[in-house]
Write a protein that holds these residues in place. Structure first.
Motif, PDB file in Angstrom:
ATOM      1  N   ALA A 100      -6.629   5.669  19.376  1.00  0.00           N
ATOM      2  CA  ALA A 100      -6.988   4.843  18.221  1.00  0.00           C
ATOM      3  C   ALA A 100      -6.544   5.490  16.915  1.00  0.00           C
ATOM      4  O   ALA A 100      -6.479   6.709  16.801  1.00  0.00           O
ATOM      5  CB  ALA A 100      -8.500   4.632  18.198  1.00  0.00           C
ATOM      6  N   GLY A 101      -6.226   4.646  15.947  1.00  0.00           N
ATOM      7  CA  GLY A 101      -5.835   5.105  14.624  1.00  0.00           C
ATOM      8  C   GLY A 101      -5.266   3.965  13.813  1.00  0.00           C
ATOM      9  O   GLY A 101      -5.187   2.832  14.283  1.00  0.00           O
ATOM     10  N   ALA A 102      -4.855   4.275  12.597  1.00  0.00           N
ATOM     11  CA  ALA A 102      -4.264   3.277  11.707  1.00  0.00           C
ATOM     12  C   ALA A 102      -2.765   3.522  11.601  1.00  0.00           C
ATOM     13  O   ALA A 102      -2.338   4.644  11.305  1.00  0.00           O
ATOM     14  CB  ALA A 102      -4.906   3.354  10.326  1.00  0.00           C
ATOM     15  N   ASN A 103      -1.971   2.493  11.837  1.00  0.00           N
ATOM     16  CA  ASN A 103      -0.524   2.604  11.758  1.00  0.00           C
ATOM     17  C   ASN A 103      -0.092   2.872  10.321  1.00  0.00           C
ATOM     18  O   ASN A 103      -0.683   2.358   9.377  1.00  0.00           O
ATOM     19  CB  ASN A 103       0.149   1.321  12.248  1.00  0.00           C
ATOM     20  CG  ASN A 103      -0.107   1.042  13.713  1.00  0.00           C
ATOM     21  OD1 ASN A 103      -0.808   1.795  14.383  1.00  0.00           O
ATOM     22  ND2 ASN A 103       0.443  -0.030  14.215  1.00  0.00           N
ATOM     23  N   GLY A 104       0.953   3.674  10.159  1.00  0.00           N
ATOM     24  CA  GLY A 104       1.477   3.935   8.826  1.00  0.00           C
ATOM     25  C   GLY A 104       2.324   5.190   8.780  1.00  0.00           C
ATOM     26  O   GLY A 104       2.452   5.919   9.760  1.00  0.00           O
ATOM     27  N   TRP A 105       2.913   5.428   7.602  1.00  0.00           N
ATOM     28  CA  TRP A 105       3.767   6.584   7.383  1.00  0.00           C
ATOM     29  C   TRP A 105       2.943   7.831   7.142  1.00  0.00           C
ATOM     30  O   TRP A 105       1.889   7.785   6.527  1.00  0.00           O
ATOM     31  CB  TRP A 105       4.679   6.353   6.182  1.00  0.00           C
ATOM     32  CG  TRP A 105       5.771   5.366   6.460  1.00  0.00           C
ATOM     33  CD1 TRP A 105       5.802   4.054   6.078  1.00  0.00           C
ATOM     34  CD2 TRP A 105       6.965   5.605   7.196  1.00  0.00           C
ATOM     35  NE1 TRP A 105       6.954   3.468   6.528  1.00  0.00           N
ATOM     36  CE2 TRP A 105       7.695   4.393   7.214  1.00  0.00           C
ATOM     37  CE3 TRP A 105       7.497   6.710   7.838  1.00  0.00           C
ATOM     38  CZ2 TRP A 105       8.924   4.275   7.847  1.00  0.00           C
ATOM     39  CZ3 TRP A 105       8.721   6.593   8.472  1.00  0.00           C
ATOM     40  CH2 TRP A 105       9.429   5.389   8.472  1.00  0.00           C
ATOM     41  N   ALA A 106       3.470   8.963   7.629  1.00  0.00           N
ATOM     42  CA  ALA A 106       2.850  10.268   7.401  1.00  0.00           C
ATOM     43  C   ALA A 106       3.963  11.291   7.225  1.00  0.00           C
ATOM     44  O   ALA A 106       5.112  11.027   7.546  1.00  0.00           O
ATOM     45  CB  ALA A 106       1.950  10.649   8.577  1.00  0.00           C
ATOM     46  N   LYS A 107       3.598  12.451   6.714  1.00  0.00           N
ATOM     47  CA  LYS A 107       4.574  13.526   6.534  1.00  0.00           C
ATOM     48  C   LYS A 107       4.181  14.687   7.443  1.00  0.00           C
ATOM     49  O   LYS A 107       3.018  15.080   7.502  1.00  0.00           O
ATOM     50  CB  LYS A 107       4.603  13.978   5.083  1.00  0.00           C
ATOM     51  CG  LYS A 107       5.775  14.895   4.762  1.00  0.00           C
ATOM     52  CD  LYS A 107       5.864  15.182   3.283  1.00  0.00           C
ATOM     53  CE  LYS A 107       6.879  14.221   2.714  1.00  0.00           C
ATOM     54  NZ  LYS A 107       7.272  14.567   1.349  1.00  0.00           N
ATOM     55  N   CYS A 108       5.163  15.222   8.148  1.00  0.00           N
ATOM     56  CA  CYS A 108       4.935  16.367   9.038  1.00  0.00           C
ATOM     57  C   CYS A 108       4.895  17.659   8.217  1.00  0.00           C
ATOM     58  O   CYS A 108       5.291  17.685   7.054  1.00  0.00           O
ATOM     59  CB  CYS A 108       6.046  16.463  10.072  1.00  0.00           C
ATOM     60  SG  CYS A 108       6.123  15.049  11.175  1.00  0.00           S
ATOM     61  N   SER A 109       4.435  18.741   8.832  1.00  0.00           N
ATOM     62  CA  SER A 109       4.347  20.024   8.142  1.00  0.00           C
ATOM     63  C   SER A 109       5.720  20.545   7.721  1.00  0.00           C
ATOM     64  O   SER A 109       5.830  21.298   6.761  1.00  0.00           O
ATOM     65  CB  SER A 109       3.640  21.050   9.027  1.00  0.00           C
ATOM     66  OG  SER A 109       4.351  21.203  10.244  1.00  0.00           O
ATOM     67  N   ASP A 110       6.788  20.134   8.414  1.00  0.00           N
ATOM     68  CA  ASP A 110       8.135  20.570   8.045  1.00  0.00           C
ATOM     69  C   ASP A 110       8.772  19.675   6.976  1.00  0.00           C
ATOM     70  O   ASP A 110       9.921  19.863   6.593  1.00  0.00           O
ATOM     71  CB  ASP A 110       9.039  20.646   9.263  1.00  0.00           C
ATOM     72  CG  ASP A 110       9.323  19.293   9.885  1.00  0.00           C
ATOM     73  OD1 ASP A 110       8.760  18.274   9.428  1.00  0.00           O
ATOM     74  OD2 ASP A 110      10.122  19.246  10.842  1.00  0.00           O
TER      75      ASP A 110
END
Length: 156
Positions: A100-110
Motif C-alpha cells: 500500500a501507498g500513494a503513487n507519485g514521484w520521489a527522489k532517491c538518495s543518489d
C-alpha cells in the motif's frame, strides 16, 4: 495489442537481475521501458519490481501491464495494468510495489528520480510465481480523428 519483453530472473544478492530476450526484427524498438529488478517477497510491503526507461525519449506509463508466466499460460490470473497517466523521462525508474501507498514521484538518495506505483495488495503478487515476469507494452493507441468514420469491429 501488447508487445512483450520476457524477463528470466537469476537471483544475485537478493534481487533478480534481468536477462532480456528481444524479438529478431529489423524494426526499431519504440518502447524502451524495461524490467531491471524483481524482488519477490511473501510480505507485499517488501515486494517490488523496478522498471527503467532505457530510451532517449520519454515514455507514457499508462497502457503497460505486468504479468507472470503462470498467467501467460492460463494457469493463474496475475496481471497488473499500470494506469497512471504519467510520462517517464529517459533513464528514470518506476518502482512497482505490491503493498500500500500513494503513487507519485520521489527522489532517491543518489539524486535519481523514481515514479512509485503501489498495487495496494494485502497479499504478495509475485512470491508464488514460478517463471518469467513479462512487461507488456502498448503497440499502438487508438485516437479518434474528426471527420473519419469509426471502422473498428465494435462500430458494426
Amino acid at each position: 495489442m501488447y508487445a512483450t519483453t520476457r524477463i528470466i530472473g537469476a537471483h544475485i544478492m537478493g534481487v533478480a537481475k534481468e536477462s532480456v530476450s528481444t524479438p529478431s526484427s529489423s524494426l526499431p524498438i519504440r518502447n524502451m521501458l524495461r524490467i531491471v529488478a524483481v524482488e519477490p517477497n511473501h510480505d507485499p510491503n517488501r515486494e517490488f519490481i523496478v522498471l527503467q526507461n532505457r530510451g532517449f525519449l520519454t515514455v507514457q506509463l499508462r497502457g503497460h501491464a505486468l504479468m507472470d508466466e503462470d498467467t501467460a499460460m492460463g494457469e493463474a490470473e496475475r496481471m497488473f495494468p499500470l494506469i497512471d497517466d504519467v510520462r517517464i523521462p529517459s533513464s528514470a525508474y518506476v518502482l512497482v510495489a505490491s503493498g500500500a501507498g500513494a503513487n507519485g514521484w520521489a527522489k532517491c538518495s543518489d539524486g535519481s528520480i523514481v515514479y512509485q506505483v503501489f498495487l495496494n495488495r494485502r497479499a504478495s503478487a509475485w512470491h508464488h510465481s514460478c517463471g518469467a515476469i513479462y512487461l507488456l507494452s502498448p503497440t499502438h493507441t487508438k485516437r479518434p480523428f474528426a471527420g473519419v468514420p469509426d471502422l473498428s469491429p465494435a462500430a458494426f
